[in-house]
Structure formats: structure tokens, C-alpha cells
Design an enzyme around this catalytic site. Structure first.
Site, PDB file in Angstrom:
ATOM      1  N   GLU A 179       0.832  -1.221   0.000  1.00  0.00           N
ATOM      2  CA  GLU A 179       0.000   0.000   0.000  1.00  0.00           C
ATOM      3  C   GLU A 179       0.859   1.262   0.000  1.00  0.00           C
ATOM      4  O   GLU A 179       0.792   2.091   0.917  1.00  0.00           O
ATOM      5  CB  GLU A 179      -0.936  -0.001   1.203  1.00  0.00           C
ATOM      6  CG  GLU A 179      -1.944  -1.127   1.158  1.00  0.00           C
ATOM      7  CD  GLU A 179      -3.046  -1.015   2.213  1.00  0.00           C
ATOM      8  OE1 GLU A 179      -2.789  -0.410   3.266  1.00  0.00           O
ATOM      9  OE2 GLU A 179      -4.143  -1.545   1.994  1.00  0.00           O
ATOM     10  N   GLU A 372      -5.462  -8.271  -1.070  1.00  0.00           N
ATOM     11  CA  GLU A 372      -6.167  -8.103   0.207  1.00  0.00           C
ATOM     12  C   GLU A 372      -7.628  -7.824  -0.070  1.00  0.00           C
ATOM     13  O   GLU A 372      -7.952  -6.976  -0.905  1.00  0.00           O
ATOM     14  CB  GLU A 372      -5.615  -6.919   1.025  1.00  0.00           C
ATOM     15  CG  GLU A 372      -4.288  -7.155   1.660  1.00  0.00           C
ATOM     16  CD  GLU A 372      -3.852  -6.000   2.562  1.00  0.00           C
ATOM     17  OE1 GLU A 372      -4.722  -5.314   3.142  1.00  0.00           O
ATOM     18  OE2 GLU A 372      -2.640  -5.779   2.666  1.00  0.00           O
TER      19      GLU A 372
HETATM   20  C1  BG6 Z   1      -4.370  -2.898   4.792  1.00  0.00           C
HETATM   21  C2  BG6 Z   1      -3.026  -3.342   5.273  1.00  0.00           C
HETATM   22  O1  BG6 Z   1      -4.411  -1.529   4.970  1.00  0.00           O
HETATM   23  O2  BG6 Z   1      -5.513  -3.303   5.434  1.00  0.00           O
HETATM   24  C3  BG6 Z   1      -3.058  -4.424   6.323  1.00  0.00           C
HETATM   25  O3  BG6 Z   1      -2.150  -3.680   4.238  1.00  0.00           O
HETATM   26  C4  BG6 Z   1      -4.241  -4.220   7.223  1.00  0.00           C
HETATM   27  O4  BG6 Z   1      -1.836  -4.421   6.990  1.00  0.00           O
HETATM   28  C5  BG6 Z   1      -5.508  -4.329   6.396  1.00  0.00           C
HETATM   29  O5  BG6 Z   1      -4.285  -5.076   8.317  1.00  0.00           O
HETATM   30  C6  BG6 Z   1      -6.809  -4.251   7.165  1.00  0.00           C
HETATM   31  O6  BG6 Z   1      -6.858  -3.101   7.972  1.00  0.00           O
HETATM   32  P1  BG6 Z   1      -7.100  -3.211   9.521  1.00  0.00           P
HETATM   33  O7  BG6 Z   1      -6.928  -1.841  10.042  1.00  0.00           O
HETATM   34  O8  BG6 Z   1      -8.476  -3.721   9.684  1.00  0.00           O
HETATM   35  O9  BG6 Z   1      -6.080  -4.155  10.047  1.00  0.00           O
END
Ligand code: BG6
Length: 475
Positions: A179, A372
């Protein structure tokens, strides 16, 4: 069959959110270790509050994570049982170079990942490795100020050379920076930046951005030189903006917001700084620290594929009564056309994923990879204390997989794979909580660090196994 035979189904984690063992086998301290749970988290993450070591008043969840460092065999076995074709993980920079600027790497760190990759291979799982997932050695922050300093490019280059050589033949899919556009919103997490009093923060952020972009191109170059089989990707936090209304002004606001992230990917995928970005920086009096040779390096070393995270979409508009006068980091305004947000502010929008896939494919014409996607929710055991019926997660993922299917089948998007976020429960990057759970596998640990760390298969575990074994036919 919609999904190609070789489609890469799997899951994703990041070292700092699951490994723990922060000081084992010579590992050095990193920025991600000292980000506390609780009310100071946001100030530390944004570089407003200086925290470069542990203190007695805070709890630091990354120190122990879910102890995957000691349990990776058990966890990868479960991934294998689900039929994963790919496992996205990140290496902790400070396991390989504990200080970041030393001459020789730490053999114990190198060996740890080698064993982990071999374990993946045992189950036919292809590792997809994020070189930096928000981590930066503390020593490099203290001594050089993190990514604001050009020297970081060399330290990162050395890390890349070391791991590409050592893992040649074991790893072929790489992501340079997780990211990368989050650097603008979370400068300490994304670039090891702690702001000094009175300095021009935007200037510092874009200096760091240029250094990371140069480092990313350098990594791509080295990866291809060491092994032409290597495939290197960039990684965007894809947060597509809708105009709040159909007014032309709101539409243009949405274009501007999307470009904040595209700015990075345009360089990594197309090889040049985009004109809208250069104009914007010029108007703001921001200077990019471009050295001789940088632009050629960027031009000649674009990525092989474009990866991104996708959770939900946002809205933006011009009306000050709704959006305030100042620029929002993330618009907190809800989209009235979508179901209300969950407790953490996300509005579920599967069609937004299809749109994102289309926009990115139109823009870059390179293979895409969703690295993701997922639903963070506070799972609860049934009365038996062992079963978790996470139908809400199944519903979320199933709708997003349908959106992927549509993008492939109806729009012709070239999609390499899909790794759901937090395939095993882990520490939330945003909140530091354990209770924001994304996994197919439940981990018994709470927000205060209490629990047995025992792993349990959720209902979604069996569901995802079926998705993979039918190559996405049964969702
Ligand atoms: C992304 C990141 O922003 O979202 C992860 O690459 C992160 O590291 C994921 O865990 C989900 O966000 P959060 O805040 O729910 O953990």
C-alpha cells in the site's frame, strides 16, 4: 469455468501483524513494533508523536502477534488443508538486517524464511512475498530519518539483492511496498517518518515517496537481473471514490481523490510521473528530489503486475456543509446508496471491486492481483466453545468473488489471483485490536494480549476450501 486453471487462490498476512518474536534470533527493532494499541496509536502511525522504543504505559501488540514465528508449520498446514495455491506474507526487514545498515545479513533471519518457504512448497503453495509491509528498522529512523533520506534506497537495495539471491528458485512473486500510497496518510508506518516541529510535512512526504518509488524500480531491476523468472508487483490501497452527487464538481473531486493513489502506481506501472501530479506538486511548492538517472531507472523498470487491496469505497464532494472546508484524509461521510457502515467505518460494496478491477485494467493494461480483501468482524463462539459460524464473512467474500468473476467473464480483466486478508486472525494494522478478525482460522487471543493462542477452524474455513477446490465455481 470462469477462473483460469492456474488462478492463484490463497490468503495474506504481514510479518508485523502475526509473527511476534520481536527480539528472537537477533531480530532488530522496527517501527511496527513500537506502535501501541490504544488512543496514541493514530498519532504514532501518522508521525505526529515520537515513539521509537517501548514504554511502560502502553501495550504493543506486534511484540507477540499471534506467535506465528513459532507456529508457522501448524498454520501453513491449515492453509494447505484449505488448498491454498498461494500464501502472501511479508518478511521482517529486521530479521534479515537487524539494524538496516550493516554489511552482512543475519543468517538466522534468512534461514527462518527459507524454512518457511520450503514449508509452503510442501503443500504446493507458492509464496508471494511483500518486501516491506509497513516495516522499517528503528536504527534507520534514528540515524537517517527513515525514507526522507536518500540513503534508504541503498539499504533497501541491499535487502532486495540479499533476499532475491538467497530465495532464487523458492520465491518468484514479489511486491515492493505494501500500500505504497498509505505513506501519505500514515507516514510513520509507511515510511518511518517522525515529523519535526515546523517542517513542511507535504514536502517531507513526497521526498519519501520519490525515494520509495526509486527503490521500487531498483528492486524490480535487481529482481529481473538475478532471476528473469521473477515477477514483481506494485501494491495500491485501492479506495475508489464516488462523487457524492451527480454534479460535475463532485465528479471532479472524486477524480482528484483517486489520483492521490494513482500517482504512485502511474510511476510504478507506466514509468513516469503523471502530469496532473507534477502540476499539483508545482502549485503546492513541493520539490521532488530527483537525481541524475532516476527518471531513466523509473522508466526502464516498471512492474510486471499491479496488485491492490480492496475493502470498500468512499464518497467525496464539494459541499462544505457535508464535507467540511478542509481536505479530508479519508472522507468519513457515508454513501447513502450503500448499506450502513460496520463498526469500523467500512461500507460493503462488491460492485466497487468490479469497478476497481476495470479502472485499473483500463489504466495499466497489466495483469492484476487482488492481494487483500476481507471482512473484519468480532467473531463469537457458539455454546460449544469451539464452533464459529461466520456466515457474514462468507457472504462478504462470496459477493466479492462474484464481482471478480464478472470482471473476468464479462469485462475481460486479466486477474492472476486472490489472497484474502488475514486468512488467520491477526493484529489489526489500523486499530491494533485482535477483535477485528478477518480469518478463516480463529486465534484465541484478545485485545489485551490474553489467550491460549489456540487455533480453531471457522465455518468459512470449510467454505473457502470448497471455493478453491471448485476453482471458484461454488461460492
Ligand atoms: C491494509 C493493510 O491496509 O488493510 C493491512 O495492508 C491491514 O496491513 C488491512 O491489516 C486491514 O486493515 P485493519 O486496520 O483492519 O487491520
Amino acid at each position: 469455468m470462469v477462473f483460469p486453471k492456474e488462478f492463484l487462490w490463497g490468503g495474506a498476512t504481514a510479518a508485523n501483524q502475526c509473527e511476534g518474536a520481536y527480539d528472537v534470533n537477533g531480530r532488530g527493532l522496527a517501527n511496527v513494533d513500537v506502535i501501541p494499541h490504544g488512543e496514541d496509536r493514530l498519532s504514532v502511525v501518522t508521525g505526529e508523536m515520537k515513539m521509537l522504543d517501548f514504554d511502560a504505559n502502553h501495550y504493543y501488540p506486534a511484540k507477540d502477534g499471534i506467535d506465528m514465528f513459532h507456529r508457522y508449520k501448524e498454520d501453513i498446514k491449515l492453509f494447505g488443508e484449505m488448498g491454498f495455491k498461494v500464501y502472501r506474507l511479508s518478511i521482517a526487514w529486521t530479521r534479515i538486517f537487524p539494524q538496516g545498515d550493516e554489511e552482512e545479513p543475519n543468517e538466522e533471519g534468512l534461514k527462518f524464511y527459507e524454512d518457511l518457504f520450503l514449508e509452503c512448497k510442501k503443500y504446493g503453495i507458492e509464496p508471494l512475498v511483500t518486501i516491506t509491509h509497513f516495516d522499517c528498522p528503528i536504527n534507520l529512523i534514528k540515524k537517517y530519518g527513515g525514507w526522507r533520506n536518500r540513503k534508504m534506497v541503498d539499504f533497501y537495495g541491499k535487502l532486495c539483492k540479499t533476499i532475491f539471491s538467497r530465495y532464487k528458485g523458492l520465491v518468484k512473486f514479489w511486491l515492493t511496498f505494501n500500500e505504497i500510497n498509505m505513506l501519505l496518510h500514515a507516514p510513520f508506518m509507511g515510511a518511518g517518518i517522525v515529523f519535526e516541529d515546523g517542517e513542511d510535512k507535504e514536502q517531507v512526504k513526497y521526498e519519501a515517496a520519490h525515494h520509495e518509488l526509486v527503490a521500487s524500480a531498483l528492486a524490480t531491476k535487481i529482481a529481473h537481473e538475478i532471476d528473469p523468472e521473477n515477477k514483481v508487483g506494485c501494491m495500491l490501497a485501492a479506495v475508489m471514490y464516488y462523487p457524492y452527487s451527480s454534479s460535475p464538481e463532485d465528479y471532479f473531486e472524486a477524480i482528484k481523490k483517486d489520483r492521490e493513489g494513482f500517482f504512485f502506481i502511474d510511476v510504478q506501472a507506466r514509468g513516469t510521473y503523471p502530469s496532473y501530479g507534477l502540476k499539483k506538486l508545482e502549485r503546492a511548492g513541493i520539490h521532488l528530489p530527483i537525481l541524475d538517472g532516476d527518471l531513466e531507472l523509473l522508466k526502464d523498470n516498471t512492474v510486471d503486475f499491479v496488485s491492490f487491496s480492496y475493502y470498500s469505497t468512499r464518497v467525496i464532494g464539494k459541499n462544505p456543509e457535508i464535507f467540511g472546508e478542509s481536505e479530508n484524509i479519508f472522507s468519513p461521510v457515508q454513501n447513502p446508496m450503500l448499506p450502513p457502515a460496520d463498526g469500523w467505518g467500512a461500507q460493503v460494496d462488491p460492485l466497487g471491486l468490479r469497478s476497481t478491477l476495470n479502472i485499473l485494467y483500463d489504466r495499466y493494461q497489466k495483469p492484476l492481483f487482488i492481494v487483500e480483501n476481507g471482512l473484519g468482524a468480532p467473531d463469537k463462539f457458539e455454546g460449544d466453545g469451539a464452533t464459529i459460524n461466520d456466515d457474514y464473512r462468507i457472504e462478504y467474500l462470496s459477493k466479492h468473488i462474484q464481482a471478480m468473476k464478472d470482471a473476468i467473464e464479462l469485462d475481460g480483466v486479466d486477474l492472476l489471483g486472490y489472497t484474502t486478508w488475514g486468512c488467520i486472525d491477526l493484529v489489526s494494522a489500523g486499530s491494533g485490536q485482535m477483535s477485528k478478525r478477518y480469518g478463516f482460522i480463529y486465534v484465541d487471543k484478545d485485545d489485551n494480549g490474553e489467550g491460549t493462542l489456540k487455533r480453531y477452524k471457522k465455518k468459512s474455513f470449510y467454505w473457502y476450501k470448497d471455493v478453491i477446490s471448485t476453482n471458484g465455481e461454488k461460492i
